[in-house]
Design a protein around this motif. Structure first.
Motif, PDB file in Angstrom:
ATOM      1  N   PHE A 202       0.817  -1.206   0.000  1.00  0.00           N
ATOM      2  CA  PHE A 202       0.000   0.000   0.000  1.00  0.00           C
ATOM      3  C   PHE A 202       0.854   1.261   0.000  1.00  0.00           C
ATOM      4  O   PHE A 202       0.354   2.365   0.118  1.00  0.00           O
ATOM      5  CB  PHE A 202      -0.949   0.000   1.202  1.00  0.00           C
ATOM      6  N   LYS A 203       2.182   1.077  -0.119  1.00  0.00           N
ATOM      7  CA  LYS A 203       3.066   2.243  -0.134  1.00  0.00           C
ATOM      8  C   LYS A 203       2.845   3.069  -1.394  1.00  0.00           C
ATOM      9  O   LYS A 203       2.436   2.532  -2.419  1.00  0.00           O
ATOM     10  CB  LYS A 203       4.522   1.766  -0.114  1.00  0.00           C
ATOM     11  N   PRO A 204       3.157   4.367  -1.334  1.00  0.00           N
ATOM     12  CA  PRO A 204       3.090   5.168  -2.566  1.00  0.00           C
ATOM     13  C   PRO A 204       4.160   4.721  -3.562  1.00  0.00           C
ATOM     14  O   PRO A 204       5.036   3.924  -3.232  1.00  0.00           O
ATOM     15  CB  PRO A 204       3.343   6.593  -2.082  1.00  0.00           C
ATOM     16  N   TYR A 205       4.093   5.284  -4.771  1.00  0.00           N
ATOM     17  CA  TYR A 205       5.046   4.925  -5.808  1.00  0.00           C
ATOM     18  C   TYR A 205       6.473   5.207  -5.346  1.00  0.00           C
ATOM     19  O   TYR A 205       6.734   6.192  -4.662  1.00  0.00           O
ATOM     20  CB  TYR A 205       4.760   5.693  -7.113  1.00  0.00           C
ATOM     21  N   GLN A 206       7.387   4.337  -5.742  1.00  0.00           N
ATOM     22  CA  GLN A 206       8.782   4.435  -5.308  1.00  0.00           C
ATOM     23  C   GLN A 206       9.578   5.281  -6.309  1.00  0.00           C
ATOM     24  O   GLN A 206       9.409   5.144  -7.515  1.00  0.00           O
ATOM     25  CB  GLN A 206       9.367   3.023  -5.254  1.00  0.00           C
ATOM     26  N   THR A 207      10.456   6.134  -5.811  1.00  0.00           N
ATOM     27  CA  THR A 207      11.337   6.886  -6.698  1.00  0.00           C
ATOM     28  C   THR A 207      12.754   6.350  -6.565  1.00  0.00           C
ATOM     29  O   THR A 207      13.233   6.147  -5.460  1.00  0.00           O
ATOM     30  CB  THR A 207      11.319   8.381  -6.336  1.00  0.00           C
ATOM     31  N   VAL A 208      13.386   6.099  -7.711  1.00  0.00           N
ATOM     32  CA  VAL A 208      14.768   5.620  -7.683  1.00  0.00           C
ATOM     33  C   VAL A 208      15.614   6.514  -8.597  1.00  0.00           C
ATOM     34  O   VAL A 208      15.096   7.074  -9.554  1.00  0.00           O
ATOM     35  CB  VAL A 208      14.874   4.146  -8.157  1.00  0.00           C
ATOM     36  N   PRO A 209      16.908   6.659  -8.281  1.00  0.00           N
ATOM     37  CA  PRO A 209      17.762   7.458  -9.164  1.00  0.00           C
ATOM     38  C   PRO A 209      18.057   6.685 -10.449  1.00  0.00           C
ATOM     39  O   PRO A 209      18.053   5.462 -10.450  1.00  0.00           O
ATOM     40  CB  PRO A 209      19.039   7.627  -8.334  1.00  0.00           C
ATOM     41  N   LEU A 210      18.282   7.418 -11.531  1.00  0.00           N
ATOM     42  CA  LEU A 210      18.668   6.755 -12.771  1.00  0.00           C
ATOM     43  C   LEU A 210      20.158   6.452 -12.738  1.00  0.00           C
ATOM     44  O   LEU A 210      20.951   7.258 -12.246  1.00  0.00           O
ATOM     45  CB  LEU A 210      18.355   7.646 -13.973  1.00  0.00           C
ATOM     46  N   VAL A 211      20.547   5.310 -13.238  1.00  0.00           N
ATOM     47  CA  VAL A 211      21.960   4.951 -13.265  1.00  0.00           C
ATOM     48  C   VAL A 211      22.721   5.859 -14.225  1.00  0.00           C
ATOM     49  O   VAL A 211      23.784   6.367 -13.917  1.00  0.00           O
ATOM     50  CB  VAL A 211      22.124   3.467 -13.655  1.00  0.00           C
ATOM     51  N   GLU A 212      22.132   6.067 -15.392  1.00  0.00           N
ATOM     52  CA  GLU A 212      22.755   6.980 -16.343  1.00  0.00           C
ATOM     53  C   GLU A 212      22.079   8.336 -16.177  1.00  0.00           C
ATOM     54  O   GLU A 212      20.939   8.518 -16.582  1.00  0.00           O
ATOM     55  CB  GLU A 212      22.577   6.477 -17.781  1.00  0.00           C
ATOM     56  N   GLN A 213      22.763   9.259 -15.539  1.00  0.00           N
ATOM     57  CA  GLN A 213      22.177  10.576 -15.305  1.00  0.00           C
ATOM     58  C   GLN A 213      22.062  11.321 -16.625  1.00  0.00           C
ATOM     59  O   GLN A 213      23.039  11.512 -17.330  1.00  0.00           O
ATOM     60  CB  GLN A 213      23.024  11.368 -14.313  1.00  0.00           C
TER      61      GLN A 213
END
Lengths: 583, 191
Positions: A202-213
């Motif tokens: 039920f957690k909100p959407y997860q944000t992850v960093p992009l590997v290739e900035q």
């Protein structure tokens, strides 16, 4: 077809046919209210549901009452889904703050889930709150499936009974199907899928960093991962021939279908209950051979068409071959037409899924049918147009097929000059009239709806692909709605008032325009006496009858839809062969 | 007929509680207990600082990374918040143009290469988030990545082989290479 491809297909058929028999016998016991293991645990819950709702399960209904109860229940179910979408912004469990859905889209989706179609004019992860998915859509996934199974059981009772007025109690059939069949199977499947990587949170959407900035702009530097309570919904959407995905990409989405094993189980779940119900039928009418005959007819049509799709997809797109693209199967790749397909599934599992999901009225997808080769995409469309009777929806597939059985014995009766009979029941004018309605209604709405859409500007502007393929998109949409399938040539922009309303009407007629005459047949059969079998009786469990049944289904489907198919996939196939591209 | 209204409403209410609340909660509780990593999105890296999801691909365009499947999600490729395919039909000239552009980009990044391109490397996936490419598509890119990173092709090939997953149980699905994991390994950010 590679050796491994054949192996995977064989494994699928073996697993399906092995599971169908015990599940079918179990379901017969559930609907005949015989003692089964789960009753020991869940019987108090069942009794409590009846008591609180003021239902007397032993009080039987005439066919018209049965239909009435069903319609009221589905009406309120649809209204609840509609209301939830219109109010979701004010309701809890909406971590992404989804706005309220537009009126026409909410109406379409409500109809779509109440009718077991699960056509999706919206993208799940961008439109629906967790609450709407769970409390609205999932619930209808269960009860619309249980509704279809209830109607089938009522029809079977029509064959079982003599001089009877009633065909069972809708509330009891609905409750037993949900409680003892759909819920336990879904729970087990949901857990296995979660173990494979289907999300359930039920957690909100997860944000992850992009590997290739990318660049320096911060808005580019992250990726949002849509999450949600998906596994619980996906299990029932596969088992209940619903097909409405949690995410827009449906079972192509890695969070909805992460591994080949998850894919295998989800595919198995598509056809498992429809196949098992053939055995339920055989068991309940006291002649298992009758169930085998119908299951054989379904399996033969399904298997033959599967190889058409798989073969065409494996060959690939000739227009790409000219550009220097390697499409042949070889070490390290499955090759073929990979546009709109996932690497982990390759050609075989995509083609198998596409055939299974349209043979059954499931409509979930693990690849994009819109990007299939012309003939590869013709098969799913035609399977829907056959009336969703090759396995078909849970319950609805078999009651549809039984209507074709009546037509087949009627045709045989005309040929040999005897009154047609099936399972000891004389098939007379009333049954054949109702059967004709069942067959004509979807055909009328598919062809009429398509004709209307191509005449109107709003219908044509929604098309994504130019040329004959655009026509196929529209034809597929109306076929899918009338057959309560729900899959799509998804390039078509259907989230417009015209399509939302036209397709909703088609879904309603395709569901209840069939259920009502089918229940009328059940009522009429139940009232008849059973005539004894004589040497002159046409046996309906023989290979000859299986062929007659297949012939009836295929011929009706071919005569009705070949002209329309010629304008879409067939033209496209010829132009692709001539290397003619559409601008 | 109207006698069915009351049971219809009550039944719907109870089934909503049972299948809409109790069932998803039971599945969530069990999944979070038994498979917490998978149920929360199969994240790579430590919990506080996820590196991405093992199951969701990311966009790669630079020569020193392996490139994944083309993605048709909008507004940006590999948008994990809005999945979807291109839905381009086989005779659509837009599809042919797109494939031509992708082939050109691959050739421009590695002019030494002229053989036919594996089909999955130039066609958009169904989800737009496909985390995998075929082993053939990975092999096609080894020379470019090795050159850009000043590594020997053999060492890159070794890494590709390590991140190649066979068919599940030796027979289900297709063998495949996880692009995000492979690239993280190239950056030595994956244990």
């Amino acid at each position: 077809m590679t050796e491994n491809g054949l192996l995977q297909i064989t494994l699928y058929f073996v697993a399906l046919l092995l599971l169908a028999k015990p599940l079918g016998v179990y379901m017969a016991a559930v609907y005949e209210n015989r003692p089964v293991f789960l009753k020991r645990i869940l019987a108090p819950l069942e009794a409590g549901l009846y008591r609180l709702s003021g239902v007397k399960p032993e009080q039987e209904m005439r066919w018209s009452e049965y239909a009435g109860a069903l319609l009221w229940f589905n009406l309120f179910g649809g209204l609840a889904v509609f209301a939830m979408q219109m109010l979701q912004a004010y309701l809890p469990l909406n971590p992404q703050q989804m706005a309220n859905v537009t009126v026409d889209s909410a109406f379409n989706t409500a109809v779509s889930f109440a009718t077991n179609t699960n056509w999706q004019g919206y993208g799940g992860e961008t439109t629906m709150s967790y609450l709407t998915q769970m409390l609205g859509l999932s619930v209808q996934n269960f009860v619309s499936a249980a509704t279809g199974m209830a109607v089938l059981v009522a029809v079977i009772r029509g064959f079982q009974r003599t001089h009877a007025e009633c065909i069972g109690n809708f509330w009891a059939d609905l409750t037993r199907g949900t409680l003892y069949i759909l819920l336990p199977l879904s729970f087990v499947l949901a857990l296995v899928l979660a173990g494979q990587g289907v999300v359930q949170t039920f957690k909100p959407y997860q944000t992850v960093p992009l590997v290739e900035q990318v660049g320096t702009a911060t808005e580019n530097a992250t990726q949002t991962l849509a999450l949600g309570p998906a596994a619980s919904q996906i299990a029932i959407k596969q088992l209940g021939t619903n097909g409405g995905g949690f995410f827009n990409a449906n079972s192509a989405h890695p969070f909805e279908n992460p591994t080949p094993l998850a894919n295998f189980l989800e595919m198995l779940a598509i056809l498992m209950i429809p196949a098992a119900l053939c055995h339920t039928f055989g068991t309940m009418v006291g002649d298992p051979r009758q169930g085998w005959a119908i299951l054989s007819a379904m399996t033969l049509v399904f298997a033959s068409l599967l190889f058409v799709t798989a073969g065409n997809e494996q060959v690939g797109n000739p227009a790409l071959a000219a550009l220097g693209v390697e499409q042949s199967v070889g070490i390290g790749q499955s090759g073929g037409n990979m546009e709109g397909k996932e690497t982990r599934f390759g050609i075989v599992n995509s083609a198998l899924w596409a055939t299974a999901t349209t043979a059954a009225s499931n409509g979930s997808v693990n690849s994009m049918h819109d990007s299939y080769t012309p003939l590869g995409g013709l098969v799913p469309m035609w399977l829907i147009q056959l009336g969703e009777v090759i396995f078909g929806g849970v319950g609805s597939g078999l009651y549809g097929m039984l209507v074709f059985v009546l037509i087949a014995v009627f045709v045989a009766g005309l040929m040999i000059g005897r009154t047609p009979e099936y399972l000891g029941k004389k098939i007379e004018a009333f049954e054949i009239k109702m059967a004709a309605i069942v067959i004509l209604i979807p055909a009328f709405f598919i062809l009429g709806g398509t004709a209307l859409a191509v005449m109107l500007e709003v219908g044509k502007t929604a098309v994504a692909n130019p040329g004959a393929h655009g026509f196929s998109e529209i034809l597929y949409a109306f076929s899918s709605a009338a057959g309560n399938n729900g899959s799509a040539f998804a390039g078509l922009s259907v989230n417009s008032p015209f399509y939302n309303i036209a397709l909703a009407v088609t879904m309603l007629v395709g569901r209840y325009g069939i259920i009502i005459p089918v229940l009328a047949i059940a009522g009429s059969l139940a009232a008849k006496k059973t005539v004894p079998t004589t040497v002159g009786t046409l046996p309906t469990h023989t290979p000859l009858f299986v062929m007659l049944l297949i012939g009836t289904v295929v011929l009706v489907g071919a005569l009705t839809f070949v002209p329309a198919l010629a304008l879409g996939p067939v033209v496209e196939h010829l132009s692709l062969a001539a290397q003619h591209l559409e601008q | 007929m109207t006698s069915h209204i009351k049971p219809a409403i009550l039944m719907l209410l109870f089934f909503t509680v049972l299948t809409g609340i109790a069932y998803p909660l039971a599945v969530t509780f069990s999944a979070q207990t038994l498979f917490p990593r998978q149920a929360n999105g199969s994240l790579l890296g430590s919990n506080g600082q996820p590196l991405g999801s093992e199951l969701i691909g990311q966009a790669f365009n630079r020569p020193e990374y392996f490139w994944g499947r083309p993605s048709a999600t909008s507004p940006t490729p590999y948008n994990g918040g809005a999945s979807g395919g291109s839905n381009q039909g086989p005779t659509n000239s837009a599809l042919i143009d797109a494939v031509q552009m992708r082939i050109k980009a691959l050739r421009d990044a590695d002019p030494s290469h002229s053989e036919a391109v594996p089909v999955d490397l130039v066609t958009a996936s169904a989800s737009g988030l496909d985390p995998h490419i075929s082993p053939a598509a990975a092999a096609y890119q080894i020379s470019r990545v090795a050159l850009a990173r000043h590594l020997s092709p053999d060492s890159v090939r070794e890494l590709v082989e390590r991140y190649t997953e066979p068919r599940q149980w030796g027979m289900l699905g297709e063998s495949r290479v996880n692009v995000l994991k492979l690239n993280l390994a190239l950056d030595q950010r994956l244990k």
